[in-house]
Design an enzyme around this catalytic site. Structure first.
Site, PDB file in Angstrom:
ATOM      1  N   SER A 573      89.369  10.403  10.487  1.00  0.00           N
ATOM      2  CA  SER A 573      89.895  11.644   9.925  1.00  0.00           C
ATOM      3  C   SER A 573      90.250  12.597  11.077  1.00  0.00           C
ATOM      4  O   SER A 573      91.093  12.271  11.903  1.00  0.00           O
ATOM      5  CB  SER A 573      88.883  12.249   8.946  1.00  0.00           C
ATOM      6  OG  SER A 573      89.484  13.212   8.133  1.00  0.00           O
ATOM      7  N   ASP A 659      95.035   8.102  -0.211  1.00  0.00           N
ATOM      8  CA  ASP A 659      94.303   9.164   0.481  1.00  0.00           C
ATOM      9  C   ASP A 659      95.034  10.489   0.282  1.00  0.00           C
ATOM     10  O   ASP A 659      96.223  10.609   0.576  1.00  0.00           O
ATOM     11  CB  ASP A 659      94.206   8.835   1.971  1.00  0.00           C
ATOM     12  CG  ASP A 659      93.225   9.726   2.714  1.00  0.00           C
ATOM     13  OD1 ASP A 659      92.876  10.806   2.203  1.00  0.00           O
ATOM     14  OD2 ASP A 659      92.813   9.344   3.829  1.00  0.00           O
ATOM     15  N   HIS A 694      90.333   8.448   0.710  1.00  0.00           N
ATOM     16  CA  HIS A 694      89.968   8.848   2.066  1.00  0.00           C
ATOM     17  C   HIS A 694      88.733   8.112   2.571  1.00  0.00           C
ATOM     18  O   HIS A 694      88.612   7.817   3.754  1.00  0.00           O
ATOM     19  CB  HIS A 694      89.718  10.359   2.095  1.00  0.00           C
ATOM     20  CG  HIS A 694      89.626  10.933   3.471  1.00  0.00           C
ATOM     21  ND1 HIS A 694      90.685  10.926   4.356  1.00  0.00           N
ATOM     22  CD2 HIS A 694      88.606  11.538   4.125  1.00  0.00           C
ATOM     23  CE1 HIS A 694      90.316  11.510   5.487  1.00  0.00           C
ATOM     24  NE2 HIS A 694      89.068  11.884   5.377  1.00  0.00           N
TER      25      HIS A 694
END
Length: 726
Positions: A573, A659, A694
């Site tokens: 991320s 995501d 995600h």
């Protein structure tokens, strides 16, 4: 097999170039791959499928290693297990895991009585039927027939009769809310679509509160649904129109108020709904215009309405104060607050709450998260008692809140360290002058002969270019030779004041057992050393995050533990942005880089406030739309824009098609740029989950497979495929 029999190396997919010019502040950037953002374009889907096929071909030789790591994770995990029951009102709630099933089974049994003994959870054995047990929700049944399953929140009415829960079946973190009558098992006709995280019932159980996100996946509406009425008639409790502000809510500790939090990383606003006077609507405490970052907890202190504030007013590391509700009608400079926990340059206050007898504070000191409690009697006066908390023996550990109940005579703590599996403790709230007592309720079992003494964790320090000392956590097998021959892996994150706290990881043992020295770099931008540590790694100081990570890599290379040619890097991320940045800064220092759901096209994303979360990111990175200095600074480090001719190492970008936090298009574009510029010939691959979000694929077994894939990629690249000693 001879070299002549080796299969031909496949060619990576080459996306067609469709130049798009992006101009901002007089600067033009030509983006050849922006068209990959067209999620419904058949050509995009074909390209992504080709990318996955290429990845499968390039990494096919790692399949035996992946299977070995998966089996190691599985064989160390007690697959039939359950959580420690947690009491709420007249029930003990817990979840079961069953061997062969991917999702939890949520259950409860009746609870009776008061006093410490009656708050001791019942002993429930894994796999054993419990008299009076009621299954509230079986995640396996809910997931059947769906490619993805995750819960986004749940709530039970005070009488225990109704259960609301939110389900995501796509991985996009958009939820469908349903309500079950636990007396009959029947679902109510009430169904709420496209909800966000968070659910709460009103005290009478007749109203359900929930959040809705806008098109950019920003939670902006708080709604109230009266059970039995059309969802279209749901009342709008609050709508947040500032695109840079995030909205959420929770019940106060004593459940007398709905607490609505609106904020960003630099300031906030709290509004209260008093359930005793709902027609009065939301009441604002400190308006956002005062630029104070705070949380508020309303409660009764000696029978008087009081507001507990955790705030940064004249306190960069935050402090805890009390205020009477009437004070908030005055200008901020005239309000009288009473200090409960003063400011310290060495202690970061993370948050505070109350039980009916104690103040509970979560804080961080010397990088370690811990908890302390203070009696409410005399709070905020000269008679305030001394704060105490449980003491643990390890140097590097995490002791965090695992839940509190306002009525309970104890609080739940979760303790873990790098090599201590998670332990659940109940800490009996102490009388004045005593230290309290810890009750160990459970330590997560680790099978396969695991022995924590077979591993070592130490605190080391790297020195950044500007002289800043950067804390490192260094993990390795006990007895590993410090002879400069081992492989090493550096992990980092460094954003949003998120700390990489010590925690146990079964999967990580598979890397350590292969002789890899694992280093967690606690770089600036995280929260390990307080708010200033965070401030020194955000906005126009963001590059400190990247150079700190390189300094950690240099420490490892010179430590004597590893061969400098066998160092890898790992991050996800915002930590994936870190991976992209260090790949550009120092590609020669790494043999492999694994970037999980990487935020590598940050500037393009933040320049478009219509994209998910973009406007919310301005307080973290700066606003490049309005500020040319922020634009120039971000463009100087954003990974995608700064790919250049260099000997990039093996790189894997891992993403998910659904995501909503970091769109798949960012790594898809990045790998194209890397392949076009790399001078090393090392493969660059894109692994994409088409039915995930995600956090990757849902279900524990799929999660283990994902972790095994990641670790096999790194171990193979670092030449550490065999278990040490085997």
């Amino acid at each position: 097999m001879t070299s002549a029999a080796q299969p031909a190396v496949p060619q990576p997919p080459a996306a067609k170039k469709i130049p798009v010019n992006r101009t901002q502040h007089g600067d033009t950037f030509t983006d050849d791959y922006e068209w990959l953002r067209e999620k419904d374009n058949p050509a995009v889907l074909a390209h992504l499928n080709a990318e996955q096929a290429y990845t499968d071909a390039v990494t096919a030789g790692q399949e035996p290693l992946r299977q070995a790591i998966f089996n190691e994770i599985k064989n160390r995990t007690q697959e039939t297990d359950l959580s420690v029951p947690n009491r709420k009102d007249g029930w003990w709630y817990y979840s079961r895991m069953v061997e062969g099933r991917a999702y939890g089974i949520h259950c409860r049994v009746p609870a009776t009585g008061d006093g410490l003994a009656h708050w001791s959870p019942p002993v429930i054995d894994p796999g054993v039927d419990v008299p009076g047990e009621q299954v509230i929700l079986d995640g396996n049944a809910e997931a059947e027939g769906h490619p993805f399953f995750a819960l986004g929140g749940a709530a039970v009415t005070r009488d225990g009769n109704l259960y609301a829960y939110a389900v995501d079946n796509a991985g996009d973190e958009v939820f469908t809310v349903r309500v079950k009558d636990l007396r009959t098992g029947a679902l109510l006709p009430d169904v709420i679509e496209k909800a966000f995280y968070g659910l709460a019932f009103s005290p009478d159980g007749g109203t359900l509160y929930y959040m809705v996100a806008d098109e950019s996946w920003r939670p902006f509406q708080l709604k109230a649904h009266v059970l039995g009425t059309p969802v279209d008639d749901d009342a709008l409790v609050h709508q947040e129109d500032d695109v840079a502000m995030w909205t959420g809510f929770e019940l106060s500790a004593d459940r007398r108020h709905l607490v609505v939090g609106i904020g960003c990383s630099e300031y906030s606003e709290t509004r209260l709904l008093d359930f005793a006077h709902p027609d009065a609507g939301l009441v604002t405490l400190i308006p956002r215009s005062e630029r104070v970052l705070y949380d508020a907890e309303p409660f009764l202190l000696d029978g008087a309405e009081t507001i507990l504030l955790t705030h940064n007013r004249d306190a960069v590391n935050s402090m805890v104060s009390l205020a009477d509700p009437a004070e908030f009608a005055k200008p901020l400079t005239e309000q009288a607050w009473r200090t409960v926990v003063g400011h310290s340059d060495d202690v970061r206050i993370n948050g505070a709450t109350v039980t009916k007898t104690h103040l509970v504070v979560s804080l961080r000191k010397d990088t370690i998260e811990r908890v302390q409690v203070t009696p409410l009697a005399g709070l905020g006066t000269a008679d305030q008692g001394t704060a105490v908390g449980p003491v643990f023996g390890e140097e590097l550990y995490t002791a965090s809140m695992g839940g509190t109940d306002y009525e309970a005579p104890l609080i739940r703590l979760i303790y873990t360290s790098y090599f201590t599996p998670p332990r659940v403790y109940d800490y009996a709230l102490p009388a004045e002058g005593t230290a309290g007592e810890l009750f160990l309720r459970k330590e997560t079992p680790v099978l396969g002969g695991y022995d924590p003494s077979g591993y070592v964790a130490t605190r080391e320090w790297a020195t950044a270019d500007d002289g800043t000392r950067v804390p490192l956590s260094v993990l390795h097998r006990a007895g590993l030779a410090r002879d400069g021959s081992n492989a090493g892996l550096v992990y980092g994150y460094g954003s949003y004041e998120v700390s990489m706290d010590p925690e146990f990881g079964i999967a990580r043992l598979s890397l350590l057992d292969r002789g890899i020295v694992y280093v967690i770099a606690h770089v600036r931008g995280g929260g390990e050393l307080g708010r200033r540590w965070y401030d020194d790694g955000k906005k126009l100081a963001k590059k400190n995050t990247f150079t700190d990570f390189v300094a950690a890599t240099d420490w490892l290379a010179g430590s004597g533990w590893v061969d400098p040619a066998r160092i890898g890097a790992l991050g996800g991320s915002a930590g994936g942005l870190l991976m992209g940045a260090v790949a550009n800064l120092a590609p020669q220092k790494y043999a492999a880089i694994l970037a999980q759901v990487p935020f590598v096209d940050a500037l393009t994303t933040i320049l478009d406030p219509e994209l998910p979360l973009s406007a919310l990111e301005w307080e973290e990175w700066g606003n490049p739309i309005t500020d040319p200095d922020v634009y120039a600074y971000m463009k100087s480090y954003s990974p995608y824009e700064n790919v250049h001719a260099a000997p990039y190492p093996r790189i894997a970008a891992v993403t998910s098609f659904n995501d909503t936090r970091v769109l798949y298009v960012e790594p898809a574009k990045w790998v194209q740029a890397l392949r076009a510029s790399s001078t090393s010939g090392a493969p660059v691959v894109l692994k994409i989950e088409m039915d995930a979000g995600h956090g990757g694929a849902s279900g524990r077994y799929e999660g283990w497979k994902t972790r095994a894939w990641d670790y096999a990629f790194l171990a193979d690249a670092l030449g550490a495929t065999e278990v040490v000693g085997d």
